[in-house]
Design an enzyme around this catalytic site. Sequence first.
Site, PDB file in Angstrom:
ATOM      1  N   ASP A  40       0.843  -1.197   0.000  1.00  0.00           N
ATOM      2  CA  ASP A  40       0.000   0.000   0.000  1.00  0.00           C
ATOM      3  C   ASP A  40       0.881   1.251   0.000  1.00  0.00           C
ATOM      4  O   ASP A  40       1.665   1.476   0.938  1.00  0.00           O
ATOM      5  CB  ASP A  40      -0.891  -0.024   1.251  1.00  0.00           C
ATOM      6  CG  ASP A  40      -2.099   0.888   1.128  1.00  0.00           C
ATOM      7  OD1 ASP A  40      -2.206   1.597   0.116  1.00  0.00           O
ATOM      8  OD2 ASP A  40      -2.936   0.883   2.043  1.00  0.00           O
ATOM      9  N   ASP A  41       0.778   2.053  -1.063  1.00  0.00           N
ATOM     10  CA  ASP A  41       1.482   3.347  -1.164  1.00  0.00           C
ATOM     11  C   ASP A  41       2.996   3.233  -1.297  1.00  0.00           C
ATOM     12  O   ASP A  41       3.722   4.185  -0.970  1.00  0.00           O
ATOM     13  CB  ASP A  41       1.171   4.240   0.048  1.00  0.00           C
ATOM     14  CG  ASP A  41      -0.234   4.834   0.004  1.00  0.00           C
ATOM     15  OD1 ASP A  41      -1.008   4.465  -0.891  1.00  0.00           O
ATOM     16  OD2 ASP A  41      -0.553   5.656   0.877  1.00  0.00           O
ATOM     17  N   CYS A  80      -5.884   4.045  -4.248  1.00  0.00           N
ATOM     18  CA  CYS A  80      -6.045   2.598  -4.057  1.00  0.00           C
ATOM     19  C   CYS A  80      -7.383   1.999  -4.450  1.00  0.00           C
ATOM     20  O   CYS A  80      -7.417   0.943  -5.084  1.00  0.00           O
ATOM     21  CB  CYS A  80      -5.716   2.228  -2.618  1.00  0.00           C
ATOM     22  SG  CYS A  80      -6.765   3.036  -1.398  1.00  0.00           S
ATOM     23  N   HIS A 141     -10.588  -2.662   0.988  1.00  0.00           N
ATOM     24  CA  HIS A 141     -10.966  -1.300   0.604  1.00  0.00           C
ATOM     25  C   HIS A 141     -11.816  -1.239  -0.666  1.00  0.00           C
ATOM     26  O   HIS A 141     -11.728  -0.288  -1.438  1.00  0.00           O
ATOM     27  CB  HIS A 141      -9.726  -0.404   0.441  1.00  0.00           C
ATOM     28  CG  HIS A 141     -10.022   1.029   0.817  1.00  0.00           C
ATOM     29  ND1 HIS A 141      -9.064   2.018   0.868  1.00  0.00           N
ATOM     30  CD2 HIS A 141     -11.190   1.645   1.160  1.00  0.00           C
ATOM     31  CE1 HIS A 141      -9.608   3.159   1.227  1.00  0.00           C
ATOM     32  NE2 HIS A 141     -10.908   2.952   1.400  1.00  0.00           N
ATOM     33  N   ASP A 349      -0.176  -0.517  -4.968  1.00  0.00           N
ATOM     34  CA  ASP A 349      -1.477  -0.108  -5.508  1.00  0.00           C
ATOM     35  C   ASP A 349      -1.434   1.263  -6.175  1.00  0.00           C
ATOM     36  O   ASP A 349      -2.316   1.592  -6.985  1.00  0.00           O
ATOM     37  CB  ASP A 349      -2.562  -0.162  -4.433  1.00  0.00           C
ATOM     38  CG  ASP A 349      -2.260   0.724  -3.234  1.00  0.00           C
ATOM     39  OD1 ASP A 349      -1.167   1.311  -3.163  1.00  0.00           O
ATOM     40  OD2 ASP A 349      -3.137   0.823  -2.334  1.00  0.00           O
TER      41      ASP A 349
END
Length: 582
Positions: A40-41, A80, A141, A349
């Site tokens: 993530d990120d 995301c 998410h 993502d």
Amino acid sequence: MPPIKLAIVTLLLLLPSLVVTSPTEKATKKQPNILILLVDDLGFGDIGANGNTTIRTPNVDRIAKEGVRLSHHLTAAPVCTPSRSALLTGKYPIRMGMVPSIQMQVFPFTASQAGLPTNETTFAKVAQRSGYRTGLIGKWHLGAHCSNSKDFCHHPNNHGFDYFYGCLLTLLKDFSGLGESILHSRFPHYYRNISLTLLATLASLGVGYKIGILPRKLCIFLALLGVLVTGFLFCLPGYLVRTVNSQLHRQTELVEQPIRFEKLTQRLVWEGEEFLDKAVDEGKPFLLFMSFLQVHSPLYNSVPGYRGRSAHGWYGDNIEEMDWSVGQILDALDKRGLSDDTIVYFSSDNGGHIEETTHTGERAGGHNGIYRGSKCQGAVDGGIRVPGLLRWPGVIPAGSQSNALTSQMDIFPTLLEAMGQPVPSGIDGRSITKLLRQPQSTKSPHDFLFQYCGTLLHAVRWNSPEGVLKLRHYSPNWLPGTEGCRYICGCMEGLGSVRHSVPLLYDLSTDERETAIVPADSERYRRLVPQILEAERRHQASLSSVPSQFTFAKLMWRPWLQDCCNFPLCNCRDTKYDSRPA
């Protein structure tokens, strides 16, 4: 019996068994195991395989050394929720209503009606139908509920995953317990502006009553309604964000609220290892999606020895701990004799969030290499160019690199081919199996790739005979003297992005950083740009109207969809691993 006749008789006796076993052997070869590792990120330049020399990522780099590094690998969105929907389905998010036409670019609450539409086909659904054991560990998410708190219509279990353990939303700064707030970071004057708006409304009602325009009872009713609506829609969710969103689920059961960071990294790894054990016990091929909660803020470390380990503070520590997780899962494959039969895909993502900081002001966002811009910026490459590493023993030459233009949407058809399943029409991804076998080839399966930010087409890439060209309709509205915004840049014109009346053309083959435009009055511009605009026209003509998942009504917090353990406390702890040493 003569030897020749004996041989013929023996062959005839064995022939039925050969006919029976041959298809099974072929089916086995068409069904490799699949391991997806999504961070993530994570920024493009955050890992050693992409040139970072100050953060240690030996386990991630191992995937590149034993497989291929895709140097021109893109997400379908710079944030995301839409990008993950594209990875799972092989389709642009706009085809599924998974893009916002408002400032909110992700789903803000677990208790909302927004989510990945249930009619979409994910690679997990295909794998499940193909006899795979499928699992998702970590971040989702992509929604949870539709009409009640028990339907879980958007849940991973309803999108092809047999097993789920993790967070239905994402980590938010509010979860840290350190006084951080995602709302304050994004809108620093949010509560002040809401309060002023409410006071102005009440004052207007008072004036209306005073001069006789509005009757007294109507003024009182409207005033009370304004206070209730303001509190319910705009204030209460912000104050309760840690309570309503900080959750861990095992399948559809809420097992922890709020999320405790104690042994959290280890717990995700242990769940992944347990999933592998069950797949082996069942004798099934598996698809395991390890969707890491790191390195999104709030930054945390739960593995002993990783806090203060890196040269880049909390953020670097998080990357190195994430790399530890990757190593644990790769080692789990080795120990179970699964590595040679498993496709491993590693990516992020979206690009790194360069504007992010900790509660102490320390940088908490990634490094996007030479590429300009950040997460939530759709026009420049910092938001959409991500690490792309693939390992497939016997198929991908070890230590190879491909500079061909590829997309995360390509993973869907590539995995379906590996499973031996037909690739459906109407998707935007293209199989890269041929490219993986011959990574030295620069031939991309795409002629054009379209870069969306929300519902707006910010840029277009063309894999032209003259190299990869990029036409930009928008640029981020960066703060003066910087290449970032206060917290994030919005997609909408005037709200974080600037539209160019004359689109900007770049030749990425010679100018990857996008610093020198092809002059609009040049022969080359006049010759190339109309071809790109025609491709845009054809692409947009292929889009059909679908319900948006980002309407205010779908995104708003709904108390009746709210999960709460030990009501009304909304507090519980996952005790499964309490006795296991960290």
